[in-house]
Design a protein around this motif. Structure first.
Motif, short mmCIF file in Angstrom:
data_model
loop_
_atom_site.label_atom_id
_atom_site.label_comp_id
_atom_site.label_asym_id
_atom_site.label_seq_id
_atom_site.Cartn_x
_atom_site.Cartn_y
_atom_site.Cartn_z
N PHE A 152 10.47 11.05 1.28
CA PHE A 152 9.03 11.06 1.53
C PHE A 152 8.76 10.93 3.02
O PHE A 152 9.56 10.36 3.76
N VAL A 153 7.59 11.40 3.42
CA VAL A 153 7.15 11.25 4.80
C VAL A 153 5.65 10.95 4.80
O VAL A 153 4.90 11.50 3.99
N GLY A 187 9.53 2.64 7.74
CA GLY A 187 8.44 3.07 8.62
C GLY A 187 7.63 4.19 8.00
O GLY A 187 7.03 4.02 6.95
N ASP A 188 7.66 5.36 8.66
CA ASP A 188 6.89 6.51 8.18
C ASP A 188 7.70 7.44 7.29
O ASP A 188 7.27 8.57 7.02
N THR A 189 8.87 7.00 6.87
CA THR A 189 9.67 7.75 5.92
C THR A 189 10.10 6.81 4.80
O THR A 189 10.03 5.59 4.93
N ALA A 190 10.54 7.41 3.72
CA ALA A 190 11.02 6.62 2.59
C ALA A 190 11.92 7.50 1.73
O ALA A 190 11.87 8.73 1.80
N THR A 191 12.77 6.85 0.96
CA THR A 191 13.57 7.54 -0.03
C THR A 191 13.25 6.95 -1.39
O THR A 191 12.80 5.80 -1.49
N GLY A 192 13.49 7.72 -2.43
CA GLY A 192 13.23 7.22 -3.76
C GLY A 192 14.10 7.89 -4.80
O GLY A 192 14.53 9.02 -4.63
N SER A 216 0.83 -1.20 0.00
CA SER A 216 0.00 0.00 0.00
C SER A 216 0.87 1.26 0.00
O SER A 216 0.61 2.20 -0.76
N ASP A 217 1.90 1.29 0.84
CA ASP A 217 2.80 2.45 0.90
C ASP A 217 3.45 2.69 -0.46
O ASP A 217 3.51 3.82 -0.95
N ARG A 218 3.92 1.63 -1.09
CA ARG A 218 4.57 1.77 -2.40
C ARG A 218 3.60 2.30 -3.45
O ARG A 218 3.96 3.17 -4.25
N LEU A 219 2.37 1.80 -3.45
CA LEU A 219 1.38 2.29 -4.40
C LEU A 219 1.02 3.75 -4.15
O LEU A 219 0.87 4.53 -5.09
N GLU A 220 0.92 4.13 -2.89
CA GLU A 220 0.61 5.51 -2.56
C GLU A 220 1.74 6.44 -3.01
O GLU A 220 1.49 7.53 -3.53
N ILE A 221 2.97 6.01 -2.83
CA ILE A 221 4.12 6.82 -3.27
C ILE A 221 4.16 6.90 -4.79
O ILE A 221 4.39 7.98 -5.36
N GLU A 278 12.77 2.95 -1.11
CA GLU A 278 13.22 2.28 0.11
C GLU A 278 12.37 2.80 1.27
O GLU A 278 12.44 3.98 1.62
N LEU A 279 11.57 1.91 1.83
CA LEU A 279 10.69 2.27 2.94
C LEU A 279 11.39 2.08 4.27
O LEU A 279 12.16 1.13 4.44
#
Length: 141
Positions: free
Chosen positions: A115-116, A85-90, A9-14, A82-83
């Motif tokens: 991302f946050v 938790g509540d942050t990610a980089t891309g 879900s997180d990946r799709l939202e990003i 790269e997820l």
């Protein structure tokens, strides 16, 4: 490796967020960028000759810079997310044809994002460009 439903879900939202950015810019809907970036976002477009600053600065820069082009398409693909938790980089590939004075200029770049997760969903807190190529750039570049 099996991914959890939350990670999927997180990946799709990003991914949707990356498309939302492209859609907003290509439609020249600057206010839609408020739903892509955090209010305190820092955005650095200097790699392609653009501005660096906060969201209002970048919205004004894009409105001015893109007013010279009759069309643009920000085609995003191949995101490495790269997820954590509540942050990610891309790092996301972008091919951007733009029409200026009847000629097509091509810009190839990567968006490097942080991302946050916010109460309103995922947002970009920091964006930077890495230039790959410019083709048919106007003189002065």
């Amino acid at each position: 490796m099996t991914k959890s439903l939350r990670e999927l879900s997180d990946r799709l939202e990003i991914q949707d967020l990356l498309v939302d950015y492209s859609d907003a810019v290509d439609r020249r809907d600057w206010d839609a960028l408020d739903h892509v970036f955090t209010p305190d976002a820092v955005i650095d477009f200097r790699a392609t000759g653009g501005a660096h600053g906060d969201l209002p600065t970048i919205k004004a820069f894009l409105a001015d810079a893109l007013s010279h082009f009759t069309a643009s398409q920000h085609l995003v693909a191949a995101s490495k997310i790269e997820l954590a938790g509540d942050t990610a980089t891309g790092r996301t590939m972008c091919h951007n044809p733009m029409v200026l004075d009847g000629q097509v200029m091509f810009v190839g770049l990567w968006y490097v994002d942080r991302f946050v997760r916010t109460e309103a969903g995922w947002r970009i807190r920091h964006r930077e460009q890495e230039l790959a190529y410019l083709h048919n750039a106007p003189s002065g570049r």
